[in-house]
Scaffold this active site. Sequence first.
Site, PDB file in Angstrom:
ATOM      1  N   HIS A 197       1.136  -1.178  -0.385  1.00  0.00           N
ATOM      2  CA  HIS A 197      -0.570   0.289   0.155  1.00  0.00           C
ATOM      3  C   HIS A 197       1.450   1.395  -0.053  1.00  0.00           C
ATOM      4  CE1 HIS A 197      -3.682  -2.771   2.188  1.00  0.00           C
ATOM      5  NE2 HIS A 197      -3.551  -2.577   0.957  1.00  0.00           N
ATOM      6  N   ALA A 198       1.398   1.959  -0.954  1.00  0.00           N
ATOM      7  CA  ALA A 198       1.594   3.658  -1.477  1.00  0.00           C
ATOM      8  C   ALA A 198       1.971   4.140  -0.118  1.00  0.00           C
ATOM      9  CB  ALA A 198       0.980   3.592  -2.298  1.00  0.00           C
ATOM     10  N   GLU A 200       1.857   4.010   2.428  1.00  0.00           N
ATOM     11  CA  GLU A 200       2.233   2.968   4.414  1.00  0.00           C
ATOM     12  C   GLU A 200       3.950   2.798   4.310  1.00  0.00           C
ATOM     13  OE1 GLU A 200      -0.223  -0.497   4.898  1.00  0.00           O
ATOM     14  OE2 GLU A 200      -2.007   0.248   4.378  1.00  0.00           O
ATOM     15  N   ARG A 255      -2.934   4.723  -1.783  1.00  0.00           N
ATOM     16  CA  ARG A 255      -3.224   3.302  -1.568  1.00  0.00           C
ATOM     17  C   ARG A 255      -2.807   2.330  -1.994  1.00  0.00           C
ATOM     18  NH1 ARG A 255      -4.834   0.127   2.605  1.00  0.00           N
ATOM     19  NH2 ARG A 255      -6.657  -1.077   1.517  1.00  0.00           N
ATOM     20  N   ASN A 272      -3.576  -5.773  -2.232  1.00  0.00           N
ATOM     21  CA  ASN A 272      -3.518  -6.718  -1.156  1.00  0.00           C
ATOM     22  C   ASN A 272      -5.305  -7.139  -0.948  1.00  0.00           C
ATOM     23  OD1 ASN A 272      -2.654  -7.911   0.640  1.00  0.00           O
ATOM     24  ND2 ASN A 272      -2.829  -7.658   2.207  1.00  0.00           N
ATOM     25  N   ARG A 273      -5.635  -6.803  -2.271  1.00  0.00           N
ATOM     26  CA  ARG A 273      -7.458  -7.668  -2.273  1.00  0.00           C
ATOM     27  C   ARG A 273      -7.260  -8.468  -3.069  1.00  0.00           C
ATOM     28  NH1 ARG A 273      -6.855  -6.066   1.785  1.00  0.00           N
ATOM     29  NH2 ARG A 273      -8.420  -5.089   2.980  1.00  0.00           N
ATOM     30  N   HIS A 325       3.062  -3.944   7.020  1.00  0.00           N
ATOM     31  CA  HIS A 325       2.180  -2.698   6.581  1.00  0.00           C
ATOM     32  C   HIS A 325       2.357  -1.349   7.911  1.00  0.00           C
ATOM     33  CE1 HIS A 325      -0.433  -5.353   3.697  1.00  0.00           C
ATOM     34  NE2 HIS A 325       0.487  -5.923   3.939  1.00  0.00           N
ATOM     35  N   ALA A 326       1.113  -1.008   7.324  1.00  0.00           N
ATOM     36  CA  ALA A 326       1.039   0.568   8.567  1.00  0.00           C
ATOM     37  C   ALA A 326      -0.317   0.140   8.654  1.00  0.00           C
ATOM     38  CB  ALA A 326       2.198   1.378   8.846  1.00  0.00           C
ATOM     39  N   TYR A 327      -0.912   0.705   9.978  1.00  0.00           N
ATOM     40  CA  TYR A 327      -0.428   1.618  11.129  1.00  0.00           C
ATOM     41  C   TYR A 327      -1.916   0.688  11.451  1.00  0.00           C
ATOM     42  CZ  TYR A 327      -3.931   5.005  10.949  1.00  0.00           C
ATOM     43  OH  TYR A 327      -4.885   6.231  11.049  1.00  0.00           O
ATOM     44  N   TYR A 377     -10.229  -7.734  10.975  1.00  0.00           N
ATOM     45  CA  TYR A 377     -11.738  -7.704   9.931  1.00  0.00           C
ATOM     46  C   TYR A 377     -11.010  -8.895   8.779  1.00  0.00           C
ATOM     47  CZ  TYR A 377      -8.738  -3.772   7.724  1.00  0.00           C
ATOM     48  OH  TYR A 377      -7.995  -2.789   6.845  1.00  0.00           O
ATOM     49  N   GLU A 399       1.193  -5.383  11.112  1.00  0.00           N
ATOM     50  CA  GLU A 399       0.747  -3.638  10.546  1.00  0.00           C
ATOM     51  C   GLU A 399       1.675  -3.260  11.862  1.00  0.00           C
ATOM     52  OE1 GLU A 399      -1.686  -2.232   9.314  1.00  0.00           O
ATOM     53  OE2 GLU A 399      -2.236  -3.804   7.751  1.00  0.00           O
TER      54      GLU A 399
END
Length: 438
Positions: A197-198, A200, A255, A272-273, A325-327, A377, A399
């Site tokens: 994800h850009a 992060e 993102r 990531n999906r 990843h973050a956060y 989640y 994360e």
Amino acid sequence: MKFLGKPRSQPAAFLPLCWLFLRILQPGHSHLYNNRYAGDKVIRLIPKTEEETYALKKIHHQFKVDLWQPSSISYVTEGTVTDVHISQNASRALLAFLQEANIQYKILIEDLQKVLENGNSLPTQRNRRSLSEYNYEVYHSLEEIQSWMHHLNKTHSGLIHMFSIGRSYEGRSLFILKLGRKSRAYKRAVWMDCGIHAREWIGPAFCQWFVREALLTYRSDAAMRKMLKHLYFYIMPVFNVDGYHYSWTHDRFWRKTRSRNLRFHCRGVDANRNWKVKWCDEGASMHPCDDTYCGPFPESEPEVKAVANFLRKHRKHIRAYLSFHAYAQMLLYPYSYKYATIPNFNCVESAAYKAVKALRSVYGVRYRYGPASRTLYVSSGSSMDWAYKNGIPYAFAFELRDTGHFGFLLPEMLIRPTCTETMLAVKNITMHLLKKCP
């Protein structure tokens, strides 16, 4: 070994004056992203009732907020910590609405532009020192990271081999560093990727830090020596190269990837999906304008396809998959897409527990850990689930810091502590992998 650089520990007051002048005189400091975030706010809401949850979802559509946490409005239920970034124009109306509906909120960031400019989590045209003094305690642009990779490939050929696994949507090379002692014997491997994800940015900073630590300590540190002797590490410092570049040049909070959609003006897919594991099910969106858009089909994104092909090809060797990843300060393992328990749960759970304990030992920072579906989640089409389903027994997603005070704008002064503690967790997982599982 000079290239690994000296960490910056002295306060700004002691930096050479010429360097400070350079920083002040650089164009683009206050004109960063053309001041587009001036007056923008980040607001935290925690809905307490079903009515408040419904109101929050309405807000999301009405005010076109940029959701920081969770990644999709579908995840918002009673008690969900929800961080939203809202433009200056829309924030007055939003705050009035919240007060009228009697929904409690907290302003995390009063003026996003100011935090961007003061917190050093921004691309200043800082003086480009020679690569031999590469600073691991600042964020680096894609060009700088790729030059750094080329340099290491030249100067540390005994331990590092750089190669490309393909090209991104916009034609950029997808570079990997293979780290480890060359040996004829069969060696298992660990895959690490950062920056899927850009926005992060702390992810790519950690991938670089890991390489630095490995090169600096493998002679003096027994654990690192063992890791590099018995394993190869495939490290991808920036997975989503197009998106990361765009987050430096146009939109700090971008993102997704940057692929074009024929029917919609919205660009990009959530990388990531986009994996072929329960693709586009719960926790992913079919709408191209959403942050969690799953793409037109699995592996539609060239970046995802290239990594999936590489992992498929090497799946017999690769025993661990680590994604950064973050956060949120969490260490997650499969499954993401369902609540079921993984077959090697005891093994993975014990590795996670020890990793989080090691991480906490440095600065007392607490990470929650557990299966992603329960701890964070439910989400479908994630790289971690895909890796696990494709025979990689240890699959984890970190994360990193923090829990919302800075969110995606983790200041540069927190790169060192974040990377130092994460390093311990990663070493722990790796050593766990080398031992027979308890």
